[in-house]
Design a protein around this motif. Structure first.
Motif, PDB file in Angstrom:
ATOM      1  N   LEU A  60      21.047   8.374  16.228  1.00 13.07           N
ATOM      2  CA  LEU A  60      20.858   6.955  16.538  1.00 13.07           C
ATOM      3  C   LEU A  60      22.192   6.284  16.859  1.00 13.07           C
ATOM      4  N   ILE A  61      23.223   6.579  16.076  1.00 12.22           N
ATOM      5  CA  ILE A  61      24.537   5.964  16.291  1.00 12.22           C
ATOM      6  C   ILE A  61      25.159   6.448  17.598  1.00 12.22           C
ATOM      7  N   VAL A  62      25.025   7.733  17.885  1.00 13.92           N
ATOM      8  CA  VAL A  62      25.583   8.283  19.125  1.00 13.92           C
ATOM      9  C   VAL A  62      24.857   7.712  20.341  1.00 13.92           C
ATOM     10  N   LEU A 100      31.806   3.260  19.592  1.00 12.12           N
ATOM     11  CA  LEU A 100      32.224   4.615  19.949  1.00 12.12           C
ATOM     12  C   LEU A 100      32.949   5.278  18.773  1.00 12.12           C
ATOM     13  N   ILE A 101      33.775   4.525  18.056  1.00 13.04           N
ATOM     14  CA  ILE A 101      34.459   5.074  16.880  1.00 13.04           C
ATOM     15  C   ILE A 101      33.443   5.423  15.797  1.00 13.04           C
ATOM     16  N   ALA A 103      30.388   6.320  16.288  1.00 10.54           N
ATOM     17  CA  ALA A 103      29.725   7.549  16.747  1.00 10.54           C
ATOM     18  C   ALA A 103      30.606   8.766  16.477  1.00 10.54           C
ATOM     19  N   MET A 104      31.899   8.639  16.740  1.00 10.18           N
ATOM     20  CA  MET A 104      32.821   9.746  16.492  1.00 10.18           C
ATOM     21  C   MET A 104      32.833  10.124  15.004  1.00 10.18           C
ATOM     22  N   PHE A 105      32.920   9.124  14.128  1.00 10.76           N
ATOM     23  CA  PHE A 105      32.916   9.396  12.687  1.00 10.76           C
ATOM     24  C   PHE A 105      31.613  10.072  12.264  1.00 10.76           C
ATOM     25  N   ALA A 106      30.489   9.607  12.822  1.00 13.11           N
ATOM     26  CA  ALA A 106      29.195  10.194  12.469  1.00 13.11           C
ATOM     27  C   ALA A 106      29.125  11.663  12.879  1.00 13.11           C
ATOM     28  N   PRO A 321      26.302   1.463  13.701  1.00 11.09           N
ATOM     29  CA  PRO A 321      27.573   2.041  14.182  1.00 11.09           C
ATOM     30  C   PRO A 321      28.798   1.286  13.671  1.00 11.09           C
ATOM     31  N   VAL A 322      28.685  -0.042  13.535  1.00  6.23           N
ATOM     32  CA  VAL A 322      29.816  -0.849  13.071  1.00  6.23           C
ATOM     33  C   VAL A 322      30.111  -0.564  11.602  1.00  6.23           C
TER      34      VAL A 322
END
Length: 445
Positions: A60-62, A100-101, A103-106, A321-322
């Motif tokens: 979902l986040i990506v 985007l950050i 998503a990267m962390f996820a 995502p935030v």
């Protein structure tokens, strides 16, 4: 203001409002203590979905980040023709980078693409512990919040409580519902409720900022979890009494000092949607009931369903995502650097002056709660002095702002709150509430 007083109009106001109060404010005893029905529903769904939730959240986040990047950069006609969808995915460059950050962390966390020990206490804390809770709470709260918002309960409370809330907290009476929803349920529910009221024009920027950062407190249930971790369950009543006293005093002071006092009296909708002054010939109760019944009449099931669907979509796509980005980054700083230990050094002489045992160890917990509210309890649980552990447990709750959940949620909402505001508010709440907590601790121990 006139309305036709009949049983149908009254029931249209009272039944949905009563059901909303039950869902968000009535504690029910469970095997793990007390919780509210919305939280129980969310927890039940979380247990059922637990095997797939981390993967589902990552996807979902990506997807949110990728669609936002495409919609924001390319600006296709499809999104411009659908303003409700466009509002969810077309964002400013800053928030696009944040998504985007996140998503990267996820992805890094879910696929263990970095040191496993670091992931477990940083991104793992978010993706496997906090985010599943938010995912399910957002689902149920998004659909059921209109029961509190749209059927007259806030209009009635606004009329009855305005004479109390205005002089004490410089807020409209309807804000009392936000506070109760937080204390009985969860701080995230309070933020969601406040954000929706702000977007609809019921709160000014100043009022929304004050409510979101002063009244969206952690729930009673989680407060007890912290107390249990600190091995102080014998002090439940003094503990919660201290939190209420310190929080009450902070709520009186915070709206009167910067940065909250400098927020503008302007509205998201340009004009306020409600005026809480009443005719001189009308009683408070009569005025409140009249406004409540008129509000209840202006609703349809179709509108409520559509608004609920958009609210859930906004929370899932825009907020998750935030929270992942800000929460992981802040917890990463707390767990892998001595930053918060350094920031706590100035508290050592103050704690020693206040005769707090093990002042050096206690100082390390003073500001680490900005990353996550549970971190002070983890770091302070090994301290021998009960008095010191009591101070740490109380302070971690009254500081209120923590980036792994409420802080990230505030930044992701439409509320007029910046990161620097959260930092200043966190520090101010620490300075205001710490002396009160220390005084109470010395009286108790």
């Amino acid at each position: 203001m006139k309305t036709s007083w009949n049983m149908k109009g009254f029931l249209l106001f009272i039944l949905p409002s009563f059901f909303g109060v039950f869902l968000f404010m009535v504690p029910i005893r469970t095997e793990d203590g007390y919780s509210i029905p919305v939280a129980i529903l969310a927890n039940s769904l979380q247990i059922w979905l637990s095997p797939i939730l981390p993967g589902l959240l990552t996807a979902l986040i990506v997807i949110s980040a990728l669609i936002s990047a495409y919609a924001t950069i390319r600006k296709p006609v499809f999104f411009s023709e659908k303003p409700n969808v466009s509002k969810l995915v077309v964002v400013s460059p800053f928030w696009l980078v944040v998504r985007l950050i996140g998503a990267m962390f996820a992805v890094v966390t879910f696929f263990t693409l970095a040191d496993e020990a670091i992931i477990e206490v940083t991104g793992g804390l978010l993706l496997y512990d906090l985010m599943p809770v938010l995912f399910n709470v957002f689902l149920f709260a998004g659909f059921f919040l209109p029961l509190l918002l749209n059927f007259g309960l806030l209009e009635l409370c606004g009329a009855l409580l305005n004479p109390l809330m205005r002089p004490l907290f410089k807020l409209p009476g309807r804000s009392a519902i936000d506070s109760l929803a937080s204390w009985m349920g969860d701080g995230t529910v309070g933020v969601m409720l406040t954000n929706q009221q702000y977007e609809q024009g019921y709160y000014s920027e100043r009022e929304a900022a004050v409510i979101g950062t002063t009244f969206s407190v952690v729930s009673i249930t989680f407060s007890i979890v912290i107390l249990d971790k600190m091995d102080l369950m014998n002090y439940v009543l003094p503990y919660y009494g201290t939190i209420v006293l310190a929080g009450f005093i902070a709520a009186i002071i915070m709206p009167r000092i910067p940065p909250l006092s400098r927020k503008k009296e302007r509205y998201y909708t340009n004009e306020p949607s409600v005026h809480e002054s009443r005719p001189a010939t009308s009683s408070l109760l009569l005025w409140g009931l009249t406004k409540a019944m008129n509000r209840a009449r202006n609703n349809s099931v179709k509108d409520l369903f559509q608004k609920g669907l958009l609210t859930v979509g906004d929370l899932w796509i825009g907020v998750l995502p935030v929270v992942m980005a800000f929460g992981t980054a802040t917890v990463l700083l707390a767990e892998t650097t001595p930053l918060f230990e350094w920031l706590g050094i100035p508290f050592v002489p103050l704690l020693e002056l206040a005769q707090i045992p093990e002042a050096i160890e206690a100082s390390k917990t003073m500001l680490v709660g900005f990353a996550d509210m549970f971190l002070p309890a983890i770091l302070g649980s090994e301290i021998e002095s009960e008095l010191t552990r009591f101070v740490i447990a109380c302070l971690s709750v009254t500081q209120l702002i923590y980036m792994s959940e409420v802080g990230g949620l505030l930044l992701a909402s439409k509320l007029p709150i910046r990161f620097i505001d959260l930092v200043l508010i966190f520090l101010e709440r620490t300075i205001i509430t710490l002396p009160i907590i220390i005084m109470m601790a010395h009286l108790i121990f």
